[in-house]
Design a protein around this motif. Sequence first.
Motif, PDB file in Angstrom:
ATOM      1  N   UNK A   1       0.833  -1.207   0.000  1.00  0.00           N
ATOM      2  CA  UNK A   1       0.000   0.000   0.000  1.00  0.00           C
ATOM      3  C   UNK A   1       0.864   1.251   0.000  1.00  0.00           C
ATOM      4  N   UNK A   2       2.008   1.188   0.673  1.00  0.00           N
ATOM      5  CA  UNK A   2       2.918   2.333   0.687  1.00  0.00           C
ATOM      6  C   UNK A   2       3.454   2.623  -0.710  1.00  0.00           C
ATOM      7  N   UNK A   3       3.603   1.575  -1.540  1.00  0.00           N
ATOM      8  CA  UNK A   3       4.049   1.795  -2.927  1.00  0.00           C
ATOM      9  C   UNK A   3       2.923   2.389  -3.770  1.00  0.00           C
ATOM     10  N   UNK A   4       1.694   1.932  -3.508  1.00  0.00           N
ATOM     11  CA  UNK A   4       0.539   2.423  -4.272  1.00  0.00           C
ATOM     12  C   UNK A   4       0.163   3.847  -3.895  1.00  0.00           C
ATOM     13  N   UNK A   5       0.280   4.157  -2.608  1.00  0.00           N
ATOM     14  CA  UNK A   5      -0.102   5.476  -2.094  1.00  0.00           C
ATOM     15  C   UNK A   5       1.071   6.058  -1.315  1.00  0.00           C
ATOM     16  N   UNK A   6       2.125   6.459  -2.022  1.00  0.00           N
ATOM     17  CA  UNK A   6       3.328   6.930  -1.336  1.00  0.00           C
ATOM     18  C   UNK A   6       3.094   8.277  -0.643  1.00  0.00           C
ATOM     19  N   UNK A   7       3.888   8.581   0.377  1.00  0.00           N
ATOM     20  CA  UNK A   7       3.747   9.871   1.050  1.00  0.00           C
ATOM     21  C   UNK A   7       4.078  11.003   0.084  1.00  0.00           C
ATOM     22  N   UNK A   8       3.403  12.114   0.234  1.00  0.00           N
ATOM     23  CA  UNK A   8       3.631  13.242  -0.668  1.00  0.00           C
ATOM     24  C   UNK A   8       4.775  14.132  -0.245  1.00  0.00           C
ATOM     25  N   UNK A   9       5.416  13.801   0.874  1.00  0.00           N
ATOM     26  CA  UNK A   9       6.526  14.611   1.368  1.00  0.00           C
ATOM     27  C   UNK A   9       7.374  13.768   2.318  1.00  0.00           C
ATOM     28  N   UNK A  10       8.632  14.186   2.493  1.00  0.00           N
ATOM     29  CA  UNK A  10       9.523  13.466   3.400  1.00  0.00           C
ATOM     30  C   UNK A  10       9.167  13.739   4.856  1.00  0.00           C
ATOM     31  N   UNK A  11       8.719  14.958   5.136  1.00  0.00           N
ATOM     32  CA  UNK A  11       8.336  15.333   6.496  1.00  0.00           C
ATOM     33  C   UNK A  11       7.028  14.634   6.870  1.00  0.00           C
ATOM     34  N   UNK A  12       7.005  13.941   8.019  1.00  0.00           N
ATOM     35  CA  UNK A  12       5.854  13.130   8.404  1.00  0.00           C
ATOM     36  C   UNK A  12       4.581  13.956   8.554  1.00  0.00           C
ATOM     37  N   UNK A  13       4.695  15.127   9.127  1.00  0.00           N
ATOM     38  CA  UNK A  13       3.503  15.968   9.333  1.00  0.00           C
ATOM     39  C   UNK A  13       2.922  16.431   7.995  1.00  0.00           C
ATOM     40  N   UNK A  14       3.812  16.883   7.095  1.00  0.00           N
ATOM     41  CA  UNK A  14       3.369  17.314   5.762  1.00  0.00           C
ATOM     42  C   UNK A  14       2.797  16.130   4.985  1.00  0.00           C
ATOM     43  N   UNK A  15       3.461  14.977   5.121  1.00  0.00           N
ATOM     44  CA  UNK A  15       2.992  13.775   4.428  1.00  0.00           C
ATOM     45  C   UNK A  15       1.583  13.402   4.884  1.00  0.00           C
ATOM     46  N   UNK A  16       1.313  13.512   6.190  1.00  0.00           N
ATOM     47  CA  UNK A  16      -0.015  13.194   6.701  1.00  0.00           C
ATOM     48  C   UNK A  16      -1.060  14.176   6.187  1.00  0.00           C
ATOM     49  N   UNK A  17      -0.682  15.457   6.121  1.00  0.00           N
ATOM     50  CA  UNK A  17      -1.595  16.473   5.574  1.00  0.00           C
ATOM     51  C   UNK A  17      -1.920  16.167   4.120  1.00  0.00           C
ATOM     52  N   UNK A  18      -0.878  15.820   3.335  1.00  0.00           N
ATOM     53  CA  UNK A  18      -1.085  15.470   1.928  1.00  0.00           C
ATOM     54  C   UNK A  18      -1.981  14.246   1.806  1.00  0.00           C
ATOM     55  N   UNK A  19      -1.730  13.269   2.668  1.00  0.00           N
ATOM     56  CA  UNK A  19      -2.527  12.039   2.636  1.00  0.00           C
ATOM     57  C   UNK A  19      -3.990  12.334   2.954  1.00  0.00           C
ATOM     58  N   UNK A  20      -4.234  13.189   3.946  1.00  0.00           N
ATOM     59  CA  UNK A  20      -5.609  13.552   4.295  1.00  0.00           C
ATOM     60  C   UNK A  20      -6.332  14.194   3.116  1.00  0.00           C
ATOM     61  N   UNK A  21      -5.579  14.936   2.294  1.00  0.00           N
ATOM     62  CA  UNK A  21      -6.180  15.644   1.161  1.00  0.00           C
ATOM     63  C   UNK A  21      -6.382  14.742  -0.061  1.00  0.00           C
ATOM     64  N   UNK A  22      -5.494  13.754  -0.246  1.00  0.00           N
ATOM     65  CA  UNK A  22      -5.498  13.010  -1.509  1.00  0.00           C
ATOM     66  C   UNK A  22      -5.816  11.526  -1.398  1.00  0.00           C
ATOM     67  N   UNK A  23      -5.703  10.950  -0.203  1.00  0.00           N
ATOM     68  CA  UNK A  23      -5.796   9.495  -0.059  1.00  0.00           C
ATOM     69  C   UNK A  23      -7.094   8.928  -0.627  1.00  0.00           C
ATOM     70  N   UNK A  24      -8.205   9.494  -0.239  1.00  0.00           N
ATOM     71  CA  UNK A  24      -9.509   8.976  -0.669  1.00  0.00           C
ATOM     72  C   UNK A  24      -9.674   9.047  -2.190  1.00  0.00           C
TER      73      UNK A  24
END
Length: 197
Positions: A66-89
């Motif tokens: 799943x990490x390969x299919x939906x990779x983090x959008x940033x190296x920083x964990x906080x930014x990555x979580x924000x990106x994920x909240x916006x784009x994951x669904x």
Amino acid sequence: MKIFRPVPGGWVCQIGEVERGLFLKAISEVRTLLDPPVLPFEITTMLGEDDSEGAAKDIHLSNASLDRLLPPGAADERTAQTMRDLTDSQLRTQKAERLDRLYQILSEQTGSTLVIKSGQEWDWLGGINDVRLAISGKLSPEDLNADSQPDRQLSKQVNPKTGNEKFEEALVSSFYEWLSGWQDSLLQAIDSWSQPS
């Protein structure tokens, strides 16, 4: 491996029943992987017992595929979580719908010839790539990089594998290589005839 070739209106490739069955199974498994997890607090939300805004959010469970299919959008964990909240669904939905289309086409076509109509090629390229990404999460880095022979020897000494694990790893690696070649042959067919009629 049979390769794609351009024909009027699209591209065709010979495909055996074994390859068809493996690809259908892989699509189904990746499709299931893309379904957002339903946790107890989400169940209570669906039942109307919790009206908080955050309760119905998709979450991302740790999983190599799943990490390969939906990779983090940033190296920083906080930014990555924000990106994920916006784009994951949205990403899950787009990838799942594309895989659904491929599964339907592959299931409905019979015989040894697979036909990809003009206009469907990008769904196929994207869908094959998603399956490859998911499979790559099950492979060790040395299986994805043939140049890492010293690391491969070291990892075998540190983590010896059982006969069943070696066999399964060889099957997964072979299927990954087959998919990679299959995807490449479709790209080459598209490049060789960029405007099919």
